[in-house]
Design an enzyme around this catalytic site. Structure first.
Site, PDB file in Angstrom:
ATOM      1  N   LYS A   1      -6.402 -12.089  -7.294  1.00  0.00           N
ATOM      2  CA  LYS A   1      -7.642 -12.235  -6.545  1.00  0.00           C
ATOM      3  C   LYS A   1      -8.694 -11.284  -7.121  1.00  0.00           C
ATOM      4  CE  LYS A   1      -8.313 -11.025  -2.015  1.00  0.00           C
ATOM      5  NZ  LYS A   1      -8.205 -11.026  -0.549  1.00  0.00           N
TER       6      LYS A   1
ATOM      7  N   LYS B   1       0.828  -1.212   0.000  1.00  0.00           N
ATOM      8  CA  LYS B   1       0.000   0.000   0.000  1.00  0.00           C
ATOM      9  C   LYS B   1       0.855   1.252   0.000  1.00  0.00           C
ATOM     10  CE  LYS B   1      -4.473  -1.569   1.617  1.00  0.00           C
ATOM     11  NZ  LYS B   1      -5.643  -1.309   2.459  1.00  0.00           N
TER      12      LYS B   1
ATOM     13  N   LYS C   1     -11.897  -5.012  -6.437  1.00  0.00           N
ATOM     14  CA  LYS C   1     -12.496  -3.813  -7.026  1.00  0.00           C
ATOM     15  C   LYS C   1     -11.504  -3.044  -7.885  1.00  0.00           C
ATOM     16  CE  LYS C   1     -11.326  -0.710  -3.245  1.00  0.00           C
ATOM     17  NZ  LYS C   1     -10.546  -1.509  -2.301  1.00  0.00           N
TER      18      LYS C   1
END
Ligand code: TRP
Length: 332
Positions: free
Chosen positions: A196, A114, A199
Site C-alpha cells: 500500500k 507494530k 509514508k
C-alpha cells in the site's frame, strides 16, 4: 435532515497525508457529503502509541485539518475535529477496554506488526488501541465507517464489543458496518506496487503538499512491469505497476480502464508515466494552494476545530452519559 445516516472516520496525523489517503479515503468522503451526517477527525491520541516528535505532531494535525478542507470537506457540512479535544473518547476508551478481551487484542494483526517493528516500545496503549478506536466510533452511533482493508479487523472488533455491551445492558450502541471503498481507489506504492502507498516507503509515496517537480520525478521513476509487452493494459496480477498507475489515473480523470488503454495505445510506459504524473500534479495543485492559504489563517482554522469539537462533544456526551448510567456510575 435528522434522518440522514451517520458516517464517521479518522486518520492518524502520524505522517503527512498522501495520495492514498486522498483517493482511497478523503475523496470518497467528499463525494458522499450530502448523503450523510459526517464526522471526520484527526486521530491524534492514537499516534502516541508510537513515539512522536511533539512539534511535528502539532504541525501535522493542523495541516491534516487544512487539507481535509482543501480537499473539499466543507466544515459547514462535516463535523471536523481533533480527537483529543473531545474528552469523551478517552473516557469511553477506558470503559471499552474493560469489555475487550486480552485474547481479542492479542489477535490483532496491526498489534503484531507494530510490536515487531517497535520492539523497544510495546506499550499498553499499542495493545489497547482497538478499544479506543471502538470508542471513537461508538460515541457517534454511526451507520457506516469507511476504512481501508487494514482497519477491517478493528471494525469487526468494534462490532463485537458493541454487541457484547448491548447484550449486557440493552441497546446502548448502534452496531456499525465497515464500508470498504472499491478496489480501484486502493493506491499502491509507486516503487513497490505490492505494498500500500505509505509514508514508510517515501520514494513510492506522493504527499499532498509535495512540490510538482518531486511528484513528477517519483512518477517518472515509478516501477513498471518487467514484461516485454511495454503496453498500457490493466492486469493487476501480471502488471501490478502499470495497473496501479492506471487506477490512479482513472480515479483522477474519471476515465475507465478501456478508455485509458485506448488513449495510450502504442505509447509505451515512457509516455504513460509522465502523463499520470501530470494529471496528479494538476489535481493536487489547487489542493496544495488552498491548504497553504488556510494554514496561514490561524483564526479560521481555530474556528473550524473549535466548532467541530463542540458539535462532536455534544453528540459524544449523550452516548457517554447513557453508558455511565448503565454501568452504575453516580450521575454528576
Ligand atoms: N486506526 C485508524 C488507522 O490507523 C485510524 C482511526 C482511529 C479510525 N479511530 C478511528 C478510523 C475510527 C475509523 C474510525 O488508520
Amino acid at each position: 435532515m435528522d434522518e440522514k445516516k451517520v458516517m464517521l472516520s479518522g486518520i492518524q496525523p502520524s505522517g503527512d497525508l498522501h495520495l492514498g489517503n486522498y483517493l482511497g479515503a478523503i475523496k470518497t468522503w467528499v463525494d458522499r457529503t450530502e448523503e450523510f451526517d459526517n464526522y471526520y477527525f484527526m486521530a491524534d491520541m492514537h499516534t502516541i502509541t508510537v513515539r512522536q516528535n511533539p512539534a511535528d505532531l502539532r504541525r501535522r494535525t493542523l495541516e491534516q485539518l487544512a487539507l481535509y478542507i482543501a480537499c473539499g470537506l466543507d466544515p459547514e457540512k462535516n463535523t471536523l475535529f481533533i480527537q483529543s479535544h473531545v474528552h469523551q473518547h478517552a473516557e469511553l476508551g477506558w470503559v471499552l477496554q474493560c469489555y475487550t478481551m486480552f485474547g481479542e487484542l492479542s489477535r490483532m494483526t496491526q498489534f503484531k506488526d507494530k510490536s515487531a517493528k517497535h520492539k523497544e516500545n510495546i506499550n499498553g496503549g499499542l495493545f489497547a488501541y482497538p478499544s479506543l478506536m471502538a470508542a471513537d466510533i461508538l460515541l457517534y452511533q454511526p451507520d457506516l465507517v469507511p476504512v481501508g482493508e487494514d482497519q477491517k479487523q478493528h471494525c469487526e472488533l468494534t462490532r463485537d464489543v458493541a454487541q457484547r455491551f448491548n447484550s449486557i445492558y440493552g441497546d446502548v450502541f448502534k452496531v456499525p458496518e465497515p464500508y470498504i471503498p472499491k478496489a480501484g481507489a486502493r493506491v499502491m506504492s509507486l516503487n513497490a506496487p505490492d505494498s500500500k502507498m505509505s509514508k514508510s516507503l517515501p520514494e513510492g509515496c506522493i504527499f499532498l503538499m509535495e512540490k510538482p517537480e518531486d511528484i513528477q520525478r517519483k512518477f517518472k521513476r515509478a516501477i513498471t512491469d518487467s514484461d516485454t509487452e511495454n503496453c498500457v493494459r490493466f492486469d493487476p496480477a501480471a502488471k501490478p505497476g502499470v495497473s496501479n498507475l492506471m487506477s490512479i489515473y482513472s480515479a483522477i480523470t474519471g476515465r475507465t480502464f478501456e478508455q485509458i488503454e485506448a488513449e495510450f495505445a502504442g505509447c509505451g510506459y515512457g509516455a504513460f508515466k509522465p502523463a499520470v504524473g501530470e494529471a496528479v500534479v494538476e489535481c493536487l495543485r489547487p489542493i496544495r494552494e488552498e491548504a497553504t492559504r488556510i494554514l496561514a489563517d490561524k483564526a479560521y482554522l481555530e474556528s473550524v476545530y473549535k466548532a467541530g469539537a463542540e458539535k462532536a462533544s455534544y453528540v459524544a456526551n449523550k452516548t457517554l452519559r447513557k453508558v455511565y448510567k448503565k454501568l452504575g456510575f453516580v450521575a454528576r
